[in-house]
Write a protein that holds these residues in place. Structure first.
Motif, PDB file in Angstrom:
ATOM      1  N   VAL A  27       0.955  -1.066   0.048  1.00 51.71           N
ATOM      2  CA  VAL A  27      -0.331  -0.233   0.045  1.00 51.71           C
ATOM      3  C   VAL A  27       0.576   1.106   0.402  1.00 51.71           C
ATOM      4  N   ALA A  28       1.622   1.522   0.827  1.00 48.47           N
ATOM      5  CA  ALA A  28       2.391   2.459   0.723  1.00 48.47           C
ATOM      6  C   ALA A  28       3.416   2.740  -0.471  1.00 48.47           C
ATOM      7  N   ASP A  29       3.971   1.513  -1.153  1.00 52.22           N
ATOM      8  CA  ASP A  29       4.682   2.034  -2.219  1.00 52.22           C
ATOM      9  C   ASP A  29       3.990   2.715  -3.259  1.00 52.22           C
ATOM     10  N   LEU A  30       2.612   1.608  -3.595  1.00 53.39           N
ATOM     11  CA  LEU A  30       1.815   2.388  -4.598  1.00 53.39           C
ATOM     12  C   LEU A  30       1.698   3.593  -4.223  1.00 53.39           C
ATOM     13  N   ALA A  31       1.215   4.275  -2.978  1.00 53.90           N
ATOM     14  CA  ALA A  31       0.845   5.249  -2.490  1.00 53.90           C
ATOM     15  C   ALA A  31       2.263   6.399  -3.190  1.00 53.90           C
ATOM     16  N   GLU A  32       3.606   6.163  -3.088  1.00 58.38           N
ATOM     17  CA  GLU A  32       4.425   6.326  -3.067  1.00 58.38           C
ATOM     18  C   GLU A  32       4.466   6.688  -4.957  1.00 58.38           C
ATOM     19  N   LEU A  33       4.284   5.648  -5.300  1.00 56.87           N
ATOM     20  CA  LEU A  33       4.408   5.755  -6.994  1.00 56.87           C
ATOM     21  C   LEU A  33       3.070   7.042  -7.247  1.00 56.87           C
ATOM     22  N   ALA A  68      12.036   4.893 -10.990  1.00 56.34           N
ATOM     23  CA  ALA A  68      12.262   3.433 -11.228  1.00 56.34           C
ATOM     24  C   ALA A  68      12.469   2.820  -8.973  1.00 56.34           C
ATOM     25  N   ILE A  69      11.436   1.595  -9.825  1.00 51.71           N
ATOM     26  CA  ILE A  69      11.954   1.115  -8.964  1.00 51.71           C
ATOM     27  C   ILE A  69      13.097  -0.119  -8.904  1.00 51.71           C
ATOM     28  N   GLY A  70      13.442   0.044  -7.665  1.00 53.77           N
ATOM     29  CA  GLY A  70      14.824  -0.784  -7.790  1.00 53.77           C
ATOM     30  C   GLY A  70      14.700  -2.147  -6.415  1.00 53.77           C
ATOM     31  N   GLY A  71      15.362  -2.440  -6.499  1.00 58.79           N
ATOM     32  CA  GLY A  71      15.255  -4.211  -5.563  1.00 58.79           C
ATOM     33  C   GLY A  71      16.030  -5.119  -5.255  1.00 58.79           C
ATOM     34  N   ALA A  72      16.147  -6.057  -4.328  1.00 54.73           N
ATOM     35  CA  ALA A  72      16.752  -7.012  -4.725  1.00 54.73           C
ATOM     36  C   ALA A  72      16.176  -8.021  -5.763  1.00 54.73           C
ATOM     37  N   GLY A  73      16.111  -9.036  -6.727  1.00 58.90           N
ATOM     38  CA  GLY A  73      16.126 -10.132  -7.404  1.00 58.90           C
ATOM     39  C   GLY A  73      14.607 -11.122  -6.310  1.00 58.90           C
ATOM     40  N   GLY A  74      13.600 -10.710  -6.979  1.00 62.20           N
ATOM     41  CA  GLY A  74      12.247 -11.985  -6.375  1.00 62.20           C
ATOM     42  C   GLY A  74      11.635 -10.830  -4.847  1.00 62.20           C
ATOM     43  N   VAL A 178      10.096   2.389 -14.277  1.00 69.30           N
ATOM     44  CA  VAL A 178      11.668   1.040 -14.591  1.00 69.30           C
ATOM     45  C   VAL A 178      11.787   0.708 -13.634  1.00 69.30           C
ATOM     46  N   THR A 179      11.866  -0.540 -13.744  1.00 68.11           N
ATOM     47  CA  THR A 179      12.329  -1.663 -13.065  1.00 68.11           C
ATOM     48  C   THR A 179      13.858  -1.837 -13.042  1.00 68.11           C
ATOM     49  N   GLY A 180      14.507  -2.483 -12.018  1.00 67.77           N
ATOM     50  CA  GLY A 180      16.028  -3.224 -12.112  1.00 67.77           C
ATOM     51  C   GLY A 180      17.043  -2.839 -10.816  1.00 67.77           C
ATOM     52  N   ARG A 181      17.566  -3.906 -10.695  1.00 69.86           N
ATOM     53  CA  ARG A 181      17.847  -4.241  -9.308  1.00 69.86           C
ATOM     54  C   ARG A 181      18.844  -3.589  -9.095  1.00 69.86           C
ATOM     55  N   ARG A 194      12.384   9.805  -9.644  1.00 67.52           N
ATOM     56  CA  ARG A 194      12.431   8.836  -8.734  1.00 67.52           C
ATOM     57  C   ARG A 194      12.060   7.643  -8.549  1.00 67.52           C
ATOM     58  N   HIS A 195      13.553   7.712  -7.338  1.00 64.93           N
ATOM     59  CA  HIS A 195      14.059   6.175  -7.175  1.00 64.93           C
ATOM     60  C   HIS A 195      13.467   5.308  -5.729  1.00 64.93           C
ATOM     61  N   LEU A 196      12.523   4.198  -6.182  1.00 67.93           N
ATOM     62  CA  LEU A 196      11.825   3.806  -5.052  1.00 67.93           C
ATOM     63  C   LEU A 196      12.196   2.486  -5.058  1.00 67.93           C
ATOM     64  N   SER A 197      13.418   2.972  -3.890  1.00 68.61           N
ATOM     65  CA  SER A 197      13.616   1.168  -2.958  1.00 68.61           C
ATOM     66  C   SER A 197      12.865   0.453  -1.929  1.00 68.61           C
ATOM     67  N   LEU A 198      12.489  -0.966  -3.618  1.00 72.19           N
ATOM     68  CA  LEU A 198      11.269  -1.662  -2.155  1.00 72.19           C
ATOM     69  C   LEU A 198      11.994  -2.907  -1.459  1.00 72.19           C
ATOM     70  N   GLY A 199      12.012  -2.460  -0.640  1.00 72.67           N
ATOM     71  CA  GLY A 199      11.995  -3.821   0.625  1.00 72.67           C
ATOM     72  C   GLY A 199      10.904  -4.957   0.431  1.00 72.67           C
TER      73      GLY A 199
END
Length: 704
Positions: A27-33, A68-74, A178-181, A194-199
């Motif tokens: 929910v928080a990540d969708l709101a950030e986008l 840009a959505i960043g984060g580890a694989g998976g 954009v998505t990427g590791r 705008r970088h969004l670090s996905l946890g």
């Protein structure tokens, strides 16, 4: 920002893959986008509601909005991008473009920008004969076709900014996801992405994901098993999805059995023989392709390093790299979402990423792994040893051998810095001791227990001290010096007594006394008697305690050890006071105070002041008692002695209450209560709570 209506000849591409059907949480990540799309202009900060509208977009600044959505694989980057895109299709009536750039995939090489641009031009209906040959010309045509159109462009799985930049439209009416590791820094720096670090998912989101996959009834039927699965997966979406797939395709298997299997097999259970996209190890392995050999080695060694997180100096010791090279390697791993740079200069891995790194470390030679662990253990041991000297400079500390080559212990300026370092590194130091025990580095086990002893006592970390000294006693069996075993019994006896294990404490101290008599070591004998006095005193047997305190005093005087003599004097004075011999008690404690001050031992000075405060309280001189106690508190606070601060606050509260200073008594008892709770001293918590309750009663004539 509204474009003119599309002409009849315009192609409206609809390239988005299907929305993730079982998407949950975020929910928080969708709101950030949403915010990234609607707050580009300063005057749009007041936009509220479930999501952006076309009117919102019309107010955005005249630049392309790139997220840009960043984060580890998976971790779920693509699912988040698609979920957001499908929820906001109405904002992009002129179409959506999508490309998987294969930056990290089993397909091999990433998609070249020319291939991606050509695919977009085809999707936009451009006649192949009109497509220019050069990439720059193709990109220009692509931007021209998107000008003024409200379109969404999703660039999935990007490896580098070079893949992305030619695919950016020039029109502010377009939005790019954009998505990427990797953190695409030039995209952020030059194009304002705008970088969004996905946890990871929260525990609630992880449970919700399993419930959606397996059904609420099945999840509700085995709540404990579900909790364990959530904990073992630690919120990692791909791992949770694999567990859900295993469970849903085996409906007769209890979730508890799957939890046992995951706990025992770990990463092996999250692997897949034929489908790499359904394998956590395979998905993570794709992140290593762009690393150098040195960076891959650093990643692997971080997997086997003791502790939940680490710091740059520790990584330099672990890897044998100079600080600048270690910093560069950590920066690369952070950019690749393989480690996380946290506040206060700490670096951590997700548990599953770390498990994968541990498997990679098995490919290193035994010599590389063992040497690296020896270096990082020596780094922590020698730094901890230095902290003990700063915290307790009058206490004798066994010398250490030189650290292994390449190790540079952390330099700490004073006791406050030493305490801060120990607080930050405590979990890592305990893990280092356990790892040293496993590797048979027995001297590290022993010396770490010794180096942490003052910190454990002052912080009231009784269980940690007990565990450390149990390990040290086991290690002492493997060390050549018999006095080390004597000391291990002595320290473990004291730790047992502090934990309320008085019978075990007495046994260990009797073992120590028997051994030391045989080895004719009067210094160690005096210390054992001093601890025996403490142990008997904690059990309320002040007469037996006084016998041992006098033995310790006689031995210390014969050995010319003034600070140890002051310890014994204060012990004799304390137990004499408890037995009603006030004059003897006062004389011994005053003599102890003078020795402590002469030899600049503030910790001992606080002990003597505390004893003198107790003596003043017994004699009814409560103003003098308050003065002594407050001096002791000041010294103990200054040296981080939280365990003893709690006791002295408790004591001074009684004198405040007798003097009618009820507000002050309430204040110090409330602080003591909080400290006792933090330290797990339940009996003291209950007693002080009763004192506070009595203080609040109308009749305050009870004894204090």
């Amino acid at each position: 920002m509204h474009a003119a209506p599309s002409s009849p000849t315009q192609v409206l591409p609809r390239q988005l893959p299907a929305a993730p059907g079982l998407f949950t949480g975020r929910v928080a990540d969708l709101a950030e986008l949403d915010r990234a799309l609607t707050t580009a202009a300063p005057d749009r900060a007041d936009i509220t509601g479930p999501g952006p509208t076309c009117a919102d977009l019309s107010a955005a600044s005249a630049t392309v909005m790139v997220s840009a959505i960043g984060g580890a694989g998976g971790i779920g980057k693509t699912w988040l991008a698609l979920a957001w895109a499908h929820r906001n299709l109405d904002l992009f009536p002129d179409g959506q473009l999508f490309v998987d750039l294969h930056g990290f995939s089993p397909a091999g090489d990433p998609v070249a920008p020319a291939v991606a641009v050509r695919g977009f031009l085809d999707a936009l209906g451009v006649d192949p004969g009109r497509i220019p040959t050069s990439l720059d010309a193709q990109a220009a045509l692509y931007r021209s076709l998107l000008a003024g159109r409200r379109m969404l462009i999703v660039l999935d799985n990007a490896a580098t900014a070079d893949q992305v930049v030619p695919l950016l439209p020039g029109s502010p009416t377009c939005t790019v996801l954009v998505t990427g590791r990797h953190r695409l820094v030039s995209l952020i720096d030059r194009h304002g992405a705008r970088h969004l670090s996905l946890g990871v998912l929260t525990r609630a989101e992880a449970r919700a994901l399993l419930a959606r996959r397996l059904g609420a009834d099945r999840v509700a039927a085995e709540p404990d098993a579900v909790d364990e699965l959530v904990e073992l997966c630690d919120g990692y979406p791909l791992a949770l999805s694999i567990i859900a797939r295993n469970a849903s395709t085996r409906p007769s298997i209890p979730l508890a059995e799957l939890a046992v299997e995951l706990r025992e097999l770990g990463m092996e259970m999250l692997d897949h023989d034929t489908d790499p996209a359904a394998s956590v190890p395979a998905v993570l392995s794709w992140s290593l392709r762009q690393l150098t050999e040195e960076q891959r080695t650093v990643f692997a060694l971080l997997g086997v390093a003791p502790g939940p997180d680490t710091t740059l100096p520790a990584v330099a010791a672990l890897t044998g790299l100079a600080l600048p090279h270690a910093r560069k390697a950590l920066s690369v791993l952070d950019e690749a979402s393989l480690v996380e740079w946290r506040p206060h200069g700490r670096y951590a891995m997700h548990d599953l990423v770390r498990d994968y790194a541990t498997t990679i470390a098995q490919d290193l030679s035994d010599d590389v792994r063992v040497t690296a662990l020896a270096r990082v253990m020596d780094f922590h041991l020698h730094t901890a040893h230095a902290t003990e000297r700063l915290l307790n400079p009058h206490r004798p500390l066994p010398p250490l051998s030189r650290p292994v080559p390449g190790v540079h212990p952390h330099q700490l300026p004073d006791a406050a810095a030493a305490t801060a370092w120990l607080e930050a590194e405590h979990a890592t130091l305990l893990a280092t001791q356990r790892a040293a025990s496993t590797l048979g580095r027995h001297h590290v086990v022993w010396h770490l227990a010794r180096a942490l002893d003052t910190f454990h006592r002052r912080q009231g970390r009784r269980q940690d001290g007990l565990a450390a000294w149990r390990a040290a006693l086991d290690a002492a069996d493997h060390l050549p010096d018999p006095i080390i075993r004597v000391r291990a019994h002595r320290f473990l006896g004291n730790a047992c007594s502090q934990a309320g294990l008085h019978q075990e404490a007495t046994w260990h101290l009797e073992q120590a006394l028997d051994l030391v008599v045989r080895h004719h070591d009067p210094t160690e004998q005096a210390r054992i008697h001093r601890v025996l006095a403490l142990v008997w005193g904690r059990q309320g047997d002040d007469r037996q305690a006084l016998v041992h305190a006098r033995h310790a005093l006689d031995l210390c005087r014969s050995l010319d050890q003034p600070v140890r003599e002051a310890d014994a004097l204060n012990s004799v004075g304390w137990h004499s006071a408890r037995l009603g011999d006030i004059d003897i008690a006062r004389d011994h404690c005053r003599e102890a105070l003078a020795l402590y001050r002469r030899h600049r031992d503030p910790n001992g000075e606080a002990d003597a002041l505390d004893s003198l405060g107790f003596i003043a309280y017994l004699t009814g001189d409560h103003r003098q008692a308050v003065d002594h106690y407050h001096q002791a508190i000041i010294l103990r606070r200054a040296h981080g002695h939280a365990y003893q601060v709690a006791g002295t606050l408790d004591s001074v509260g009684r004198s405040h209450a007798v003097l009618g200073q009820y507000d002050r008594a309430h204040e110090v008892w409330r602080e003591a209560l909080n400290l006792y709770r933090e330290q797990g001293r339940d009996t003291d918590v209950r007693r002080v709570q009763r004192q506070l309750d009595e203080l609040n009663e109308p009749n305050r004539d009870g004894p204090y």
